[in-house]
Motif scaffolding. Sequence first.
Motif, PDB file in Angstrom:
ATOM      1  N   SER A 132       0.831  -1.209   0.000  1.00  0.00           N
ATOM      2  CA  SER A 132       0.000   0.000   0.000  1.00  0.00           C
ATOM      3  C   SER A 132       0.861   1.253   0.000  1.00  0.00           C
ATOM      4  O   SER A 132       0.625   2.194  -0.762  1.00  0.00           O
ATOM      5  N   ILE A 133       1.859   1.223   0.873  1.00  0.00           N
ATOM      6  CA  ILE A 133       2.747   2.395   0.967  1.00  0.00           C
ATOM      7  C   ILE A 133       3.477   2.609  -0.361  1.00  0.00           C
ATOM      8  O   ILE A 133       3.557   3.732  -0.866  1.00  0.00           O
ATOM      9  N   THR A 134       3.971   1.506  -0.946  1.00  0.00           N
ATOM     10  CA  THR A 134       4.693   1.597  -2.222  1.00  0.00           C
ATOM     11  C   THR A 134       3.799   2.225  -3.294  1.00  0.00           C
ATOM     12  O   THR A 134       4.220   3.119  -4.036  1.00  0.00           O
ATOM     13  N   GLU A 135       2.545   1.770  -3.330  1.00  0.00           N
ATOM     14  CA  GLU A 135       1.604   2.280  -4.334  1.00  0.00           C
ATOM     15  C   GLU A 135       1.385   3.781  -4.171  1.00  0.00           C
ATOM     16  O   GLU A 135       1.399   4.538  -5.140  1.00  0.00           O
ATOM     17  N   ILE A 136       1.192   4.203  -2.920  1.00  0.00           N
ATOM     18  CA  ILE A 136       0.963   5.631  -2.636  1.00  0.00           C
ATOM     19  C   ILE A 136       2.176   6.459  -3.095  1.00  0.00           C
ATOM     20  O   ILE A 136       2.029   7.481  -3.765  1.00  0.00           O
ATOM     21  N   VAL A 137       3.370   5.970  -2.757  1.00  0.00           N
ATOM     22  CA  VAL A 137       4.594   6.697  -3.120  1.00  0.00           C
ATOM     23  C   VAL A 137       4.727   6.795  -4.639  1.00  0.00           C
ATOM     24  O   VAL A 137       5.007   7.868  -5.188  1.00  0.00           O
ATOM     25  N   ILE A 138       4.499   5.676  -5.346  1.00  0.00           N
ATOM     26  CA  ILE A 138       4.616   5.670  -6.812  1.00  0.00           C
ATOM     27  C   ILE A 138       3.625   6.647  -7.443  1.00  0.00           C
ATOM     28  O   ILE A 138       3.984   7.436  -8.317  1.00  0.00           O
ATOM     29  N   ASN A 139       2.380   6.631  -6.957  1.00  0.00           N
ATOM     30  CA  ASN A 139       1.371   7.547  -7.488  1.00  0.00           C
ATOM     31  C   ASN A 139       1.754   9.008  -7.287  1.00  0.00           C
ATOM     32  O   ASN A 139       1.587   9.838  -8.183  1.00  0.00           O
ATOM     33  N   GLN A 140       2.289   9.294  -6.112  1.00  0.00           N
ATOM     34  CA  GLN A 140       2.713  10.668  -5.827  1.00  0.00           C
ATOM     35  C   GLN A 140       3.837  11.104  -6.772  1.00  0.00           C
ATOM     36  O   GLN A 140       3.831  12.211  -7.283  1.00  0.00           O
ATOM     37  N   ILE A 141       4.788  10.189  -6.984  1.00  0.00           N
ATOM     38  CA  ILE A 141       5.911  10.506  -7.881  1.00  0.00           C
ATOM     39  C   ILE A 141       5.401  10.743  -9.300  1.00  0.00           C
ATOM     40  O   ILE A 141       5.803  11.711  -9.961  1.00  0.00           O
ATOM     41  N   GLU A 142       4.483   9.886  -9.761  1.00  0.00           N
ATOM     42  CA  GLU A 142       3.934  10.027 -11.120  1.00  0.00           C
ATOM     43  C   GLU A 142       3.245  11.390 -11.273  1.00  0.00           C
ATOM     44  O   GLU A 142       3.398  12.056 -12.285  1.00  0.00           O
ATOM     45  N   GLU A 143       2.481  11.778 -10.220  1.00  0.00           N
ATOM     46  CA  GLU A 143       1.763  13.059 -10.284  1.00  0.00           C
ATOM     47  C   GLU A 143       2.742  14.229 -10.315  1.00  0.00           C
ATOM     48  O   GLU A 143       2.546  15.191 -11.043  1.00  0.00           O
ATOM     49  N   MET A 144       3.809  14.101  -9.513  1.00  0.00           N
ATOM     50  CA  MET A 144       4.828  15.153  -9.526  1.00  0.00           C
ATOM     51  C   MET A 144       5.491  15.265 -10.898  1.00  0.00           C
ATOM     52  O   MET A 144       5.775  16.355 -11.374  1.00  0.00           O
ATOM     53  N   LYS A 145       5.732  14.087 -11.500  1.00  0.00           N
ATOM     54  CA  LYS A 145       6.352  14.084 -12.841  1.00  0.00           C
ATOM     55  C   LYS A 145       5.478  14.859 -13.826  1.00  0.00           C
ATOM     56  O   LYS A 145       5.965  15.654 -14.611  1.00  0.00           O
ATOM     57  N   ILE A 146       4.162  14.584 -13.765  1.00  0.00           N
ATOM     58  CA  ILE A 146       3.251  15.229 -14.722  1.00  0.00           C
ATOM     59  C   ILE A 146       3.217  16.738 -14.501  1.00  0.00           C
ATOM     60  O   ILE A 146       3.375  17.514 -15.436  1.00  0.00           O
ATOM     61  N   THR A 147       3.040  17.165 -13.238  1.00  0.00           N
ATOM     62  CA  THR A 147       2.879  18.602 -12.997  1.00  0.00           C
ATOM     63  C   THR A 147       4.200  19.365 -13.138  1.00  0.00           C
ATOM     64  O   THR A 147       4.193  20.563 -13.321  1.00  0.00           O
ATOM     65  N   SER A 148       5.343  18.646 -13.082  1.00  0.00           N
ATOM     66  CA  SER A 148       6.607  19.360 -13.267  1.00  0.00           C
ATOM     67  C   SER A 148       7.054  19.307 -14.729  1.00  0.00           C
ATOM     68  O   SER A 148       7.998  19.970 -15.123  1.00  0.00           O
ATOM     69  N   SER A 149       6.351  18.548 -15.547  1.00  0.00           N
ATOM     70  CA  SER A 149       6.716  18.439 -16.958  1.00  0.00           C
ATOM     71  C   SER A 149       6.257  19.678 -17.709  1.00  0.00           C
ATOM     72  O   SER A 149       5.211  20.243 -17.407  1.00  0.00           O
ATOM     73  N   LYS A 150       7.031  20.066 -18.669  1.00  0.00           N
ATOM     74  CA  LYS A 150       6.636  21.209 -19.500  1.00  0.00           C
ATOM     75  C   LYS A 150       6.145  20.740 -20.860  1.00  0.00           C
ATOM     76  O   LYS A 150       5.976  21.543 -21.776  1.00  0.00           O
ATOM     77  N   ALA A 151       5.958  19.449 -20.999  1.00  0.00           N
ATOM     78  CA  ALA A 151       5.549  18.895 -22.299  1.00  0.00           C
ATOM     79  C   ALA A 151       4.132  19.324 -22.669  1.00  0.00           C
ATOM     80  O   ALA A 151       3.243  19.345 -21.833  1.00  0.00           O
TER      81      ALA A 151
END
Lengths: 216, 216
Positions: free
Chosen positions: A12-31
């Motif tokens: 569960s913890i791993t899933e939460i962390v991965i989702n957070q990282i993915e969201e950060m990737k999207i919002t920090s992307s300039k694509a």
Amino acid sequence: MENDALKKLVNSITEIVINQIEEMKITSSKAIPIGVSNRHIHLSRADIDQLFGTGYELTKLRDLKQPGQYACNEVLIVKGIKGEIHRVRILGPERNQTQVELSQGDCIRLKVQGQVRESGNLKGSAPIELIGPKGAVKLEEGAIIALRHIHMSLEDAERLGVSDKDLVSVKVTSGRGGQFDNVLIRAGKGYELEMHLDTDEANAMMLKCNDSVEII
Amino acid sequence: MENDALKKLVNSITEIVINQIEEMKITSSKAIPIGVSNRHIHLSRADIDQLFGTGYELTKLRDLKQPGQYACNEVLIVKGIKGEIHRVRILGPERNQTQVELSQGDCIRLKVQGQVRESGNLKGSAPIELIGPKGAVKLEEGAIIALRHIHMSLEDAERLGVSDKDLVSVKVTSGRGGQFDNVLIRAGKGYELEMHLDTDEANAMMLKCNDSVEII
């Protein structure tokens, strides 16, 4: 604590962390994802009546990325000074004024004096003729070459450091490589992040739908 | 000294000075004139025989800017996986291998998997069919999308600070504005200064023949 319960907790913890990282990737992307616009037509109520018969309702083929916008099953013949292009798709919903969006390649083929214009800015734009199943419409103005633009929400505009009506430059690193200048920002409620290019522009850089570019 | 003789002398000097200034302007300019290449075909001797009859000689319509190159009166049908394009012009003189230069727009229309290639680099390029008045030729390879390039003399290359086979970027300030990256320099004896773009590229930036761009 049992072994299984511990495993479950770690997962569960791993899933939460991965989702957070993915969201950060999207919002920090300039694509900026690309949408390639083939030639198309937006119609007024009066012109739908004239081309398809009074009271005719356009039918949806598929939704477009921009909310509320859709490709219709209906197509028309577009006729210029010389030559015609068949099966040009209509996009819905209806608009106040009919607008025909062509590429410069189309304009050369039809001998139409296309000007690069922002959508809706039709005063003094090129004349064009539309032929439908029930009638034809000769427009005094309404044919344009769409100005390159990027749709986005106000949140995306803030994140990307741009404002509605800004003109920006966009870098193309994939495909043939290059840069588009004079790209209009259209930031507002209900827009999805998407850069609209016409077929000439997409082909010149070898870009396809969902490829991405970056504002510089 | 008589008045008339003096006038004559002043005029002569003025003319010399003006000519010198004009020449300096040209050699200090970094402008590269544009040549827009529409789809076209270079033919081998064997394929001319097959398409037009044995021993047929291509006839000149007009000279092109590159010395020794010319547009022919003869045209062919180019046939892809799906669809054909009629009246595609042949450029002379003959070459060792037949080469069909299409735009990405043409490739999409013909369902041809066009790859961006330097002229002459045909190994593994797309198959294509040519149909002439006396026969047809099915090529296993030979259809390409030409890599953007600039022809120039060795003197121009030195003046512009580039070398044969360099890849440069080119700025477009007129038209719709932007930049082309990955532009190949083809510097050599017998070349005239000219950047070759295909119709997609020219239309994407709204460039015409003899407009100019600059290497950056």
